[in-house]
Design a protein around this motif. Sequence first.
Motif, PDB file in Angstrom:
ATOM      1  N   PRO A   1      48.843  32.305  32.333  1.00 17.22           N
ATOM      2  CA  PRO A   1      47.447  31.898  32.119  1.00 17.22           C
ATOM      3  C   PRO A   1      47.019  32.081  30.660  1.00 17.22           C
ATOM      4  O   PRO A   1      47.489  33.002  29.979  1.00 17.22           O
ATOM      5  N   PRO A   2      46.111  31.230  30.175  1.00 18.86           N
ATOM      6  CA  PRO A   2      45.590  31.390  28.802  1.00 18.86           C
ATOM      7  C   PRO A   2      44.901  32.730  28.588  1.00 18.86           C
ATOM      8  O   PRO A   2      44.833  33.212  27.452  1.00 18.86           O
ATOM      9  N   GLU A   3      44.422  33.331  29.668  1.00 19.61           N
ATOM     10  CA  GLU A   3      43.724  34.613  29.552  1.00 19.61           C
ATOM     11  C   GLU A   3      44.603  35.742  29.040  1.00 19.61           C
ATOM     12  O   GLU A   3      44.117  36.842  28.754  1.00 19.61           O
ATOM     13  N   ILE A   4      45.881  35.485  28.875  1.00 15.21           N
ATOM     14  CA  ILE A   4      46.762  36.526  28.332  1.00 15.21           C
ATOM     15  C   ILE A   4      46.332  36.915  26.917  1.00 15.21           C
ATOM     16  O   ILE A   4      46.647  38.007  26.433  1.00 15.21           O
ATOM     17  N   ALA A   5      45.577  36.036  26.267  1.00 12.52           N
ATOM     18  CA  ALA A   5      45.063  36.337  24.927  1.00 12.52           C
ATOM     19  C   ALA A   5      44.094  37.518  24.938  1.00 12.52           C
ATOM     20  O   ALA A   5      43.789  38.073  23.878  1.00 12.52           O
TER      21      ALA A   5
ATOM     22  N   GLU B   1      54.808  35.171  41.695  1.00 13.18           N
ATOM     23  CA  GLU B   1      54.742  33.758  41.318  1.00 13.18           C
ATOM     24  C   GLU B   1      53.572  33.452  40.393  1.00 13.18           C
ATOM     25  O   GLU B   1      53.648  32.529  39.588  1.00 13.18           O
ATOM     26  N   THR B   2      52.489  34.187  40.522  1.00 10.21           N
ATOM     27  CA  THR B   2      51.316  33.991  39.664  1.00 10.21           C
ATOM     28  C   THR B   2      50.808  35.344  39.192  1.00 10.21           C
ATOM     29  O   THR B   2      51.034  36.370  39.854  1.00 10.21           O
ATOM     30  N   ILE B   3      50.106  35.339  38.067  1.00  6.71           N
ATOM     31  CA  ILE B   3      49.579  36.572  37.499  1.00  6.71           C
ATOM     32  C   ILE B   3      48.120  36.728  37.907  1.00  6.71           C
ATOM     33  O   ILE B   3      47.295  35.841  37.676  1.00  6.71           O
ATOM     34  N   ASN B   4      47.830  37.840  38.513  1.00  7.87           N
ATOM     35  CA  ASN B   4      46.450  38.178  38.887  1.00  7.87           C
ATOM     36  C   ASN B   4      45.632  38.371  37.607  1.00  7.87           C
ATOM     37  O   ASN B   4      45.997  39.156  36.730  1.00  7.87           O
ATOM     38  N   LEU B   5      44.498  37.661  37.502  1.00  8.29           N
ATOM     39  CA  LEU B   5      43.691  37.720  36.282  1.00  8.29           C
ATOM     40  C   LEU B   5      43.105  39.107  36.031  1.00  8.29           C
ATOM     41  O   LEU B   5      42.693  39.402  34.905  1.00  8.29           O
ATOM     42  N   ARG B   6      43.111  39.960  37.050  1.00  7.06           N
ATOM     43  CA  ARG B   6      42.625  41.325  36.847  1.00  7.06           C
ATOM     44  C   ARG B   6      43.532  42.103  35.888  1.00  7.06           C
ATOM     45  O   ARG B   6      43.088  43.074  35.266  1.00  7.06           O
TER      46      ARG B   6
END
Length: 319
Positions: free
Chosen positions: A174-178, A148-153
């Motif tokens: 998440p924006p961190e995909i960049a 359901e959500t992507i772990n930022l790690r």
Amino acid sequence: MLGIQQDNFCDEVEWLDTDASEDEDYLPLMNDSQDASKQFFLKTSNPQDFLDDVSDRKRNRMNSLSWDINSRDLFRRKFTITTETPSDKVRKAIDKTIDDGIERVDISHVELTEIPDEIEELQYVTVVHHDIVKTAALQIFMYGNYIETINLRLFRLKNLSVLSLRNNRLTTIPPEIALLENLVELSLGNNQLKSIPAELLRLKKLELLSLLPNPFLLLPTDNSHRLVCKQSKPTLVEISTRSLLAQPDDLIKDNQCILPTELLTKFQSIPKTNHCEHCKLLFHIPDIEQVIWRSVLGNHHIPVLYRFCSIQCSHKLVL
């Protein structure tokens, strides 16, 4: 007791022959005691027909036996109870990738509900190519799970080139995909996405992007390609944070002792991807979020969520 006959100790049992054809296979071909076989042989003009008939029965039995063995084996494999948990399967896949020095990691259809923290270990994978050790162009496949959500790690994998999260339950990216600057292929179809982040468009090496199907926001009937979905005024802390972040790094470092702890914590928690799409000013919380429908790598009318530091910057953005 001694006068009791031996036959009284057992009852007469009527046996059911479950496979008469098996008995026939082992009968002598020309035994006078077997009337049926003898009559068939005598009525047959050519004795070879009798031999062929027996061979056919044996052949059919062997085929049936082979089918039964294969069916039992398939049934046994299908209903074998495994004690491996989804975490065990992920651990095994990661260990195999690291130990064997391969680039592909397949953890699909293992009933994952979240991406485990161990995924970050894959950033150290190396492969040998023409006797040269190099960083792996990592390929991770996690389709067919319940994530359901992507772990930022996951976004620490700078060596990630292919990522498949198809057929999960993702609602946002998440924006961190960049941060996945070496990503070449990304598959996000069959999820619950309403939009994609504009930060995804910063991936310069991305060549293949699979987005459909998803319950994306529909283009307004008036064909306006922009929709403000969130607008707020920055707090005093947010204004102070942005002001300090706009200064040289040395200024913050030299004045750590006099800066409030809350501000320092915010500085440390702001990822480099959090900046205005127009002026590139870093922020912790954007003033405005705007959806703009556009074509993205062959996908048409895709709602892209942009984040801006002010309403002025949102008006100045030119696509």
